[in-house]
Enzyme design. Structure first.
Site, PDB file in Angstrom:
ATOM      1  N   GLU A   1      40.276  40.381  45.335  1.00 28.92           N
ATOM      2  CA  GLU A   1      40.691  41.737  45.632  1.00 28.92           C
ATOM      3  C   GLU A   1      40.581  42.131  47.143  1.00 28.92           C
ATOM      4  O   GLU A   1      41.602  42.778  47.768  1.00 28.92           O
ATOM      5  CB  GLU A   1      40.032  42.866  44.830  1.00 28.92           C
TER       6      GLU A   1
ATOM      7  N   PHE B   1      38.800  48.012  40.731  1.00 32.64           N
ATOM      8  CA  PHE B   1      38.967  46.920  41.751  1.00 32.64           C
ATOM      9  C   PHE B   1      39.856  47.294  42.914  1.00 32.64           C
ATOM     10  O   PHE B   1      39.841  46.716  43.841  1.00 32.64           O
ATOM     11  CB  PHE B   1      39.485  45.827  41.098  1.00 32.64           C
TER      12      PHE B   1
ATOM     13  N   HIS C   1      44.835  51.586  35.114  1.00 31.82           N
ATOM     14  CA  HIS C   1      43.628  51.672  34.313  1.00 31.82           C
ATOM     15  C   HIS C   1      42.627  52.174  34.747  1.00 31.82           C
ATOM     16  O   HIS C   1      41.477  52.233  34.598  1.00 31.82           O
ATOM     17  CB  HIS C   1      43.345  50.221  33.837  1.00 31.82           C
TER      18      HIS C   1
ATOM     19  N   ARG D   1      46.282  53.415  31.525  1.00 31.26           N
ATOM     20  CA  ARG D   1      46.825  52.369  30.577  1.00 31.26           C
ATOM     21  C   ARG D   1      47.584  52.727  29.170  1.00 31.26           C
ATOM     22  O   ARG D   1      48.360  52.132  28.698  1.00 31.26           O
ATOM     23  CB  ARG D   1      45.510  51.518  30.071  1.00 31.26           C
TER      24      ARG D   1
END
Lengths: 274, 317
Positions: free
Chosen positions: B61, B86, B112, B170
């Site tokens: 990332e 992330f 998410h 999500r």
């Protein structure tokens, strides 16, 4: 510019960066002296950049990942005509644009840097963008050996190989010392060449103070079609000033008046011998 | 009160994917990056239609953020995609130095977010990301409420120059905003006018706020509901106008009360119009495994919690 004039310029740049570090009472002296020859060759023999039209989209890109050695970059840019050298009288002072790490507020600086391990990933993005637009300009970065352990560099090594970025040139200023001690003591990277070759890069090793060797490597890429280029430039920290060479004290050290005058006289002697 | 109809449950991440599909067709400068979560980010159509403008970076990332910053120098508009955790905490230094401080036109798109990630548990359920991102000078922070709004926000941020953090989730949730509603960054949306209390909600909590307002109406309490999709820049004016009428406020978000929407609202109120406020947010805690419904119930992030907060704040008027 003749080869002799290039050599004289390296000495001039060293004298100049010491002058502004001495005046500012701040700076990264040893590392700036170690990469001076690399910057001289880049800006005067390699990079296609125009101080009057820096934003030309077809320019070669240079991002200095080892941003702390900004003094070497600033004096090289000033000497190349990006701004008057007298601007550096304000180096590291309140309200000056010429701060302790590269900033885009200074003409000729491509990207704000200073946090280590950032330059190479950005250059990967620039190299991808160039390929996407079928541009032929090249992308260069200068890495310090102390920043090699940053994980982001190794992520970028992988992606440059994956995307076959043969327009990307990473130069390692390999003076083998960092703020706490030798690379070997702090974090032993072993053979950089072996590691980079294993990562799929094409590697050349040069004497980082030999202007002809540097130019030959930097201007004759890609070394192999489809592979990113890595140049291990063997250098000496504090190069050009006898008492600074290889002495870790000068990583962030600022000379006293006596030390400063001795450094300038040594460089003047070196100039006379060219 | 005005009735909102759920047009069919859908996930906000699919709204992102749909927005990317449209951008792929309309804006040749848009490029997408992903750290091995193409399926989760729902961008397969963009990739199929524009393979040359998609860059898989693998599970790396930090490198993705750096590459995105570099792509902007070549005039591209990069959209990075991974989970919210992330997209922020893991790469804060890259975002701070190479994107925000360097004023790079990177769109950090984060799926998410929050507890509703569900079963995977605390490692992946970031509840601190709004705070992390809103503290960065120059960063725009957006948390849309449903599929339609996430799609519209995705399209809108491509037209905005500067770094943006776009946060979505999500689970499949109610999709109730109009399909053709234009997304204006920084402009709050009045969903229900009321006189007794202001409920300012963001993300998944907006639908819960509407359910809460219905419950309250049945108890004779008139709640004004405002959808704050943009947390930074905050629509101070809309908030102040509402509380001057209602005299108290509840903020609702799927985030820690420290650093979230509620604190941003409290700053506006404390300096311009001191008003009793209650926070519907997590209480400085990490999450755990469970279904989204179980977790939102346990951590007090549903319509019941909003009703309780309203009843509490009304006593302080």
């Amino acid at each position: 510019m003749t080869d002799r004039e290039m050599k004289l310029k390296s000495v001039y740049l060293r004298k100049s960066l010491l002058k502004y570090i001495y005046k500012a009472k701040a700076g990264h002296t040893g590392g700036s002296l170690s990469c001076t020859d690399i910057l001289n060759v880049l800006y005067n023999r390699v990079l296609n950049v125009d101080p009057k039209n820096f934003k030309n989209p077809d320019r070669d890109r240079y991002i200095q990942s080892k941003g702390h050695c900004v003094e070497a970059l600033f004096v090289t840019l000033a000497n190349r005509g990006f701004f008057p050298e007298s601007d550096l009288e304000t180096l590291c002072q309140y309200q000056s644009h010429y701060i302790g790490h590269p900033t885009k507020k200074v003409n000729g600086v491509e990207q704000n840097t200073g946090a280590l391990g950032h330059g190479l990933p950005i250059c990967v993005g620039e190299a991808i963008a160039a390929k996407l637009d079928n541009k032929t300009h090249r992308v260069f970065t200068l890495l310090g050996d102390g920043e090699l352990p940053e994980g982001s560099n190794w992520e970028a090594f992988l992606s440059a190989y994956h995307y076959k970025l043969d327009n990307l040139y990473a130069i390692l200023d390999y003076n083998k010392q960092q703020i706490t001690g030798s690379n070997e003591e702090v974090m032993n990277t072993g053979s950089v060449r072996d590691k980079l070759e294993t990562f799929g890069w094409s590697v050349k090793e040069v004497d980082g103070h030999d202007l002809k060797e540097l130019e030959a490597a930097l201007n004759n890429g890609p070394f192999e079609t489809g592979k990113p280029n890595f140049i291990v430039a063997h250098t000496v920290k504090g190069k050009g000033v006898s008492y600074m060479e290889g002495n870790i004290k000068w990583h962030h050290g600022v000379p006293s008046q006596e030390e400063y005058e001795l450094a300038q006289s040594e460089l003047t002697e070196a100039e006379a011998e060219i | 009160m005005k009735k909102y109809i759920d047009q069919g449950k859908n996930d906000t991440r699919s709204g992102y994917g749909a927005g990317m599909t449209e951008l792929g067709r309309t804006n040749p400068n848009v490029v997408a990056l992903c750290a091995d979560l193409v399926g989760s980010l729902k961008i397969q159509t963009f990739i199929d239609e524009n393979p040359e403008r998609f860059f898989q970076v693998g599970i790396a990332e930090a490198n993705m953020m750096g590459i995105a910053a570099g792509l902007t120098i070549g005039g591209k508009i990069p959209f990075t995609g991974t989970f919210a955790n992330f997209s922020t905490g893991r790469v804060y230094d890259q975002i701070r130095q190479s994107i925000a401080y360097s004023d790079k036109n990177v769109k950090i798109c984060a799926s998410h977010a929050g507890l509703t990630l569900g079963e995977d548990g605390a490692t992946h359920q970031i509840l601190e990301d709004i705070g992390l991102m809103k503290m960065l000078p120059g960063m725009t922070v957006i948390n849309p409420c449903d599929y339609n709004q996430t799609k519209a926000a995705t399209i809108a941020i491509a037209e905005h120059h500067g770094p943006v953090y776009l946060r979505f989730g999500r689970p499949k949730v109610a999709n109730f905003t109009p399909v053709d509603q234009k997304f204006e960054i920084g402009k709050a949306l009045m969903l229900n006018e009321g006189t007794d209390v202001t409920i300012v909600a963001t993300g998944h909590l907006v639908w819960e706020a509407l359910i809460a307002a219905e419950t309250l109406e049945n108890q004779g309490i008139s709640a004004e509901v405002i959808n704050i999709h943009t947390i930074k820049p905050l629509d101070d004016e809309a908030i102040l106008k509402s509380v001057k009428k209602t005299g108290c406020i509840v903020t609702a978000e799927e985030h820690n009360y420290l650093g979230g929407l509620g604190e941003s609202v409290a700053r506006v109120l404390s300096t311009q119009h001191p008003t009793p406020q209650e926070f519907v947010a997590t209480n400085d805690t990490f999450g755990e495994s469970g279904t989204p419904e179980q977790l939102m119930e346990k951590y007090g992030l549903n319509n019941k919690a909003i009703v309780e907060a309203v009843l509490s704040v009304l006593k302080r008027k």
